[in-house]
Write a protein that holds these residues in place. Structure first.
Motif, PDB file in Angstrom:
ATOM      1  N   LEU A 138      -0.046   4.781  -6.945  1.00  0.00           N
ATOM      2  CA  LEU A 138       1.081   3.925  -6.598  1.00  0.00           C
ATOM      3  C   LEU A 138       0.707   2.642  -5.864  1.00  0.00           C
ATOM      4  CD1 LEU A 138       3.603   6.667  -5.410  1.00  0.00           C
ATOM      5  CD2 LEU A 138       3.480   5.552  -7.641  1.00  0.00           C
ATOM      6  N   SER A 139      -0.384   2.640  -5.146  1.00  0.00           N
ATOM      7  CA  SER A 139      -0.773   1.455  -4.380  1.00  0.00           C
ATOM      8  C   SER A 139      -1.030   0.265  -5.298  1.00  0.00           C
ATOM      9  CB  SER A 139      -2.036   1.745  -3.569  1.00  0.00           C
ATOM     10  OG  SER A 139      -2.556   0.560  -3.001  1.00  0.00           O
ATOM     11  N   PRO A 140      -0.647  -0.949  -4.873  1.00  0.00           N
ATOM     12  CA  PRO A 140      -0.955  -2.137  -5.667  1.00  0.00           C
ATOM     13  C   PRO A 140      -2.447  -2.307  -5.914  1.00  0.00           C
ATOM     14  CG  PRO A 140       0.675  -2.656  -4.013  1.00  0.00           C
ATOM     15  CD  PRO A 140       0.184  -1.267  -3.702  1.00  0.00           C
ATOM     16  N   ASP A 141      -3.272  -1.709  -5.060  1.00  0.00           N
ATOM     17  CA  ASP A 141      -4.722  -1.804  -5.220  1.00  0.00           C
ATOM     18  C   ASP A 141      -5.312  -0.658  -6.023  1.00  0.00           C
ATOM     19  OD1 ASP A 141      -4.844  -4.113  -3.677  1.00  0.00           O
ATOM     20  OD2 ASP A 141      -4.956  -2.984  -1.810  1.00  0.00           O
ATOM     21  N   SER A 142      -4.461   0.260  -6.488  1.00  0.00           N
ATOM     22  CA  SER A 142      -4.947   1.398  -7.261  1.00  0.00           C
ATOM     23  C   SER A 142      -5.317   0.954  -8.668  1.00  0.00           C
ATOM     24  CB  SER A 142      -3.871   2.478  -7.314  1.00  0.00           C
ATOM     25  OG  SER A 142      -2.797   2.056  -8.152  1.00  0.00           O
ATOM     26  N   PRO A 143      -6.066   1.789  -9.401  1.00  0.00           N
ATOM     27  CA  PRO A 143      -6.427   1.433 -10.786  1.00  0.00           C
ATOM     28  C   PRO A 143      -5.215   1.159 -11.666  1.00  0.00           C
ATOM     29  CG  PRO A 143      -7.759   3.270 -10.016  1.00  0.00           C
ATOM     30  CD  PRO A 143      -6.708   3.033  -8.973  1.00  0.00           C
ATOM     31  N   ALA A 165       1.974  -3.809   2.165  1.00  0.00           N
ATOM     32  CA  ALA A 165       2.139  -5.267   2.265  1.00  0.00           C
ATOM     33  C   ALA A 165       3.352  -5.767   1.493  1.00  0.00           C
ATOM     34  CB  ALA A 165       0.881  -5.957   1.757  1.00  0.00           C
ATOM     35  N   GLY A 166       3.728  -5.075   0.424  1.00  0.00           N
ATOM     36  CA  GLY A 166       4.845  -5.536  -0.385  1.00  0.00           C
ATOM     37  C   GLY A 166       6.213  -5.095   0.092  1.00  0.00           C
ATOM     38  N   ALA A 167       6.261  -4.244   1.117  1.00  0.00           N
ATOM     39  CA  ALA A 167       7.545  -3.745   1.617  1.00  0.00           C
ATOM     40  C   ALA A 167       8.204  -4.760   2.547  1.00  0.00           C
ATOM     41  CB  ALA A 167       7.333  -2.425   2.360  1.00  0.00           C
ATOM     42  N   PRO A 168       9.533  -4.755   2.651  1.00  0.00           N
ATOM     43  CA  PRO A 168      10.215  -5.668   3.579  1.00  0.00           C
ATOM     44  C   PRO A 168       9.748  -5.426   5.015  1.00  0.00           C
ATOM     45  CG  PRO A 168      11.784  -4.678   2.053  1.00  0.00           C
ATOM     46  CD  PRO A 168      10.484  -3.953   1.858  1.00  0.00           C
ATOM     47  N   ALA A 169       9.425  -6.480   5.697  1.00  0.00           N
ATOM     48  CA  ALA A 169       8.892  -6.360   7.056  1.00  0.00           C
ATOM     49  C   ALA A 169       9.961  -5.869   8.030  1.00  0.00           C
ATOM     50  CB  ALA A 169       8.355  -7.714   7.524  1.00  0.00           C
ATOM     51  N   GLY A 170       9.550  -4.980   8.930  1.00  0.00           N
ATOM     52  CA  GLY A 170      10.419  -4.537  10.009  1.00  0.00           C
ATOM     53  C   GLY A 170      11.325  -3.368   9.707  1.00  0.00           C
ATOM     54  N   PHE A 171      11.338  -2.904   8.446  1.00  0.00           N
ATOM     55  CA  PHE A 171      12.262  -1.834   8.071  1.00  0.00           C
ATOM     56  C   PHE A 171      11.582  -0.482   7.903  1.00  0.00           C
ATOM     57  CE2 PHE A 171      14.547  -5.649   6.808  1.00  0.00           C
ATOM     58  CZ  PHE A 171      15.827  -5.378   7.257  1.00  0.00           C
ATOM     59  N   ALA A 172      10.264  -0.432   8.039  1.00  0.00           N
ATOM     60  CA  ALA A 172       9.541   0.817   7.802  1.00  0.00           C
ATOM     61  C   ALA A 172      10.053   1.984   8.645  1.00  0.00           C
ATOM     62  CB  ALA A 172       8.041   0.604   8.031  1.00  0.00           C
ATOM     63  N   PRO A 173      10.279   1.798   9.965  1.00  0.00           N
ATOM     64  CA  PRO A 173      10.765   2.942  10.748  1.00  0.00           C
ATOM     65  C   PRO A 173      12.083   3.506  10.249  1.00  0.00           C
ATOM     66  CG  PRO A 173       9.906   1.242  12.207  1.00  0.00           C
ATOM     67  CD  PRO A 173       9.983   0.636  10.826  1.00  0.00           C
ATOM     68  N   ILE A 174      12.951   2.661   9.726  1.00  0.00           N
ATOM     69  CA  ILE A 174      14.240   3.127   9.213  1.00  0.00           C
ATOM     70  C   ILE A 174      14.025   4.006   7.987  1.00  0.00           C
ATOM     71  CG2 ILE A 174      16.451   2.433   8.225  1.00  0.00           C
ATOM     72  CD1 ILE A 174      16.238  -0.138   9.901  1.00  0.00           C
ATOM     73  N   ALA A 175      13.208   3.523   7.048  1.00  0.00           N
ATOM     74  CA  ALA A 175      12.929   4.296   5.831  1.00  0.00           C
ATOM     75  C   ALA A 175      12.256   5.619   6.173  1.00  0.00           C
ATOM     76  CB  ALA A 175      12.046   3.483   4.887  1.00  0.00           C
ATOM     77  N   ILE A 176      11.310   5.584   7.096  1.00  0.00           N
ATOM     78  CA  ILE A 176      10.576   6.790   7.469  1.00  0.00           C
ATOM     79  C   ILE A 176      11.493   7.786   8.176  1.00  0.00           C
ATOM     80  CG2 ILE A 176       8.715   7.671   8.928  1.00  0.00           C
ATOM     81  CD1 ILE A 176       7.288   4.931   8.368  1.00  0.00           C
ATOM     82  N   GLY A 177      12.327   7.295   9.087  1.00  0.00           N
ATOM     83  CA  GLY A 177      13.254   8.172   9.791  1.00  0.00           C
ATOM     84  C   GLY A 177      14.269   8.813   8.862  1.00  0.00           C
ATOM     85  N   GLY A 216      -2.295  -0.046 -10.498  1.00  0.00           N
ATOM     86  CA  GLY A 216      -1.442  -1.057  -9.892  1.00  0.00           C
ATOM     87  C   GLY A 216      -1.950  -2.460 -10.114  1.00  0.00           C
ATOM     88  N   GLN A 217      -1.251  -3.398  -9.504  1.00  0.00           N
ATOM     89  CA  GLN A 217      -1.661  -4.796  -9.582  1.00  0.00           C
ATOM     90  C   GLN A 217      -2.333  -5.199  -8.291  1.00  0.00           C
ATOM     91  OE1 GLN A 217       1.848  -7.027 -10.444  1.00  0.00           O
ATOM     92  NE2 GLN A 217       2.064  -6.198 -12.512  1.00  0.00           N
ATOM     93  N   THR A 218      -3.392  -5.927  -8.356  1.00  0.00           N
ATOM     94  CA  THR A 218      -4.099  -6.378  -7.172  1.00  0.00           C
ATOM     95  C   THR A 218      -3.233  -7.361  -6.395  1.00  0.00           C
ATOM     96  OG1 THR A 218      -6.198  -6.146  -8.313  1.00  0.00           O
ATOM     97  CG2 THR A 218      -6.190  -7.462  -6.298  1.00  0.00           C
ATOM     98  N   ARG A 219      -3.216  -7.179  -5.073  1.00  0.00           N
ATOM     99  CA  ARG A 219      -2.425  -8.075  -4.253  1.00  0.00           C
ATOM    100  C   ARG A 219      -2.944  -9.494  -4.343  1.00  0.00           C
ATOM    101  NH1 ARG A 219      -3.089  -3.817  -0.370  1.00  0.00           N
ATOM    102  NH2 ARG A 219      -1.196  -2.615  -0.114  1.00  0.00           N
ATOM    103  N   LEU A 240       3.551   5.425   3.371  1.00  0.00           N
ATOM    104  CA  LEU A 240       2.584   4.462   2.837  1.00  0.00           C
ATOM    105  C   LEU A 240       3.270   3.313   2.107  1.00  0.00           C
ATOM    106  CD1 LEU A 240       0.018   7.118   1.631  1.00  0.00           C
ATOM    107  CD2 LEU A 240      -0.479   5.293   3.290  1.00  0.00           C
ATOM    108  N   GLY A 241       4.339   3.624   1.382  1.00  0.00           N
ATOM    109  CA  GLY A 241       5.060   2.566   0.688  1.00  0.00           C
ATOM    110  C   GLY A 241       5.821   1.660   1.627  1.00  0.00           C
ATOM    111  N   ALA A 242       6.470   2.256   2.631  1.00  0.00           N
ATOM    112  CA  ALA A 242       7.285   1.467   3.559  1.00  0.00           C
ATOM    113  C   ALA A 242       6.439   0.578   4.456  1.00  0.00           C
ATOM    114  CB  ALA A 242       8.139   2.388   4.424  1.00  0.00           C
ATOM    115  N   THR A 243       5.169   0.955   4.650  1.00  0.00           N
ATOM    116  CA  THR A 243       4.283   0.155   5.508  1.00  0.00           C
ATOM    117  C   THR A 243       3.289  -0.673   4.707  1.00  0.00           C
ATOM    118  OG1 THR A 243       2.758   2.052   5.727  1.00  0.00           O
ATOM    119  CG2 THR A 243       4.438   1.778   7.431  1.00  0.00           C
TER     120      THR A 243
END
Length: 235
Positions: A225-230, A153-165, A232-235, A148-151
């Motif tokens: 943890l989500s930026p949209d959580s109570p 909106a605030g995560a670096p684009a294109g790197f999610a599969p690497i972090a997940i793997g 967190g900070q709203t995107r 959820l963190g790697a995918t």
């Protein structure tokens, strides 16, 4: 939807083929076997490669626990959960059949555990039911948080599969000695099909544990943890 389900089928097929194939065909080869560490690496590489290959089609779940966790986190439609689960379980089962056909072609082959998960006498290290349950819940929960963190909106684009793997590799390194590590009901069901060690009698833990962990990870992300959580900070 057919393309999404097909992507989940092939993604889970590749993941289970990599895990069971490495465990049954490569891990224990004398002098050149890759051992349980090789199984962990194979799991991570399988998810990484398929996330790039078909993740853009289906979201790249390849795991019923991931699908549930994403739904709990509000990142996946509840109405599509059952369809994804079916595609994932069937994909894993087909991979198990392929590995069995290949492995059984060798004279004297016995399926044994067939890479199945287990606790107590079926645990690689003799760990208890409680230890296996905690392992499955905690490591699946952490896996969901990374996904959820790697995918997000605030995560670096294109790197999610690497972090997940890499995360999947790390949790396998931790958990394989405990219970051969599941964190994926589709993988556990697939390996139990051909196991002759009583794995079916323990399969409930490797369905309930990962699903509970996936849901827990989704809750933690959504409400903490989500930026949209109570908190967190709203995107």
């Amino acid at each position: 939807m057919f393309r999404k389900l097909s992507a989940e089928f092939f993604g889970t097929f590749w993941l289970v083929l990599a895990v069971l194939g490495t465990a049954m065909l490569a891990a224990g080869v004398p002098n050149v076997g890759v051992g349980w560490f090789g199984v962990a690496v194979a799991a991570g590489l399988a998810v990484l490669t398929m996330a790039y290959a078909v993740g853009g089609i289906s979201g790249g779940h390849f795991n019923p626990a991931v699908t549930l966790g994403l739904a709990v986190a509000g990142r996946f439609e509840w109405k599509d959960v059952i369809g994804y689960w079916i595609a994932q379980i069937v994909g894993g089962a087909v991979a198990a059949v392929i590995v069995f056909i290949i492995a059984s072609s060798v004279a004297g082959f016995t399926p044994g555990g067939f890479g199945a998960n287990g606790y107590g006498e079926l645990s690689p290290g003799g760990y208890s039911l409680l230890a296996a349950l905690i392992t499955e819940v905690v490591l699946t929960g952490m896996f969901l948080i990374v996904i959820l963190g790697a995918t997000s909106a605030g995560a670096p684009a294109g790197f999610a599969p690497i972090a997940i793997g890499l995360c999947l590799t790390a949790i396998h390194i931790i958990g394989i000695p405990v219970d051969n590590l599941s964190v994926n009901p589709a993988r556990s069901i697939a390996s139990a099909i051909f196991a002759t060690t009583g794995a079916w009698g323990q399969i409930w833990l490797f369905i309930v544990g990962p699903l509970a962990g996936g849901a827990l990870g989704g809750v933690i992300w959504r409400y903490l943890l989500s930026p949209d959580s109570p908190s967190g900070q709203t995107r």
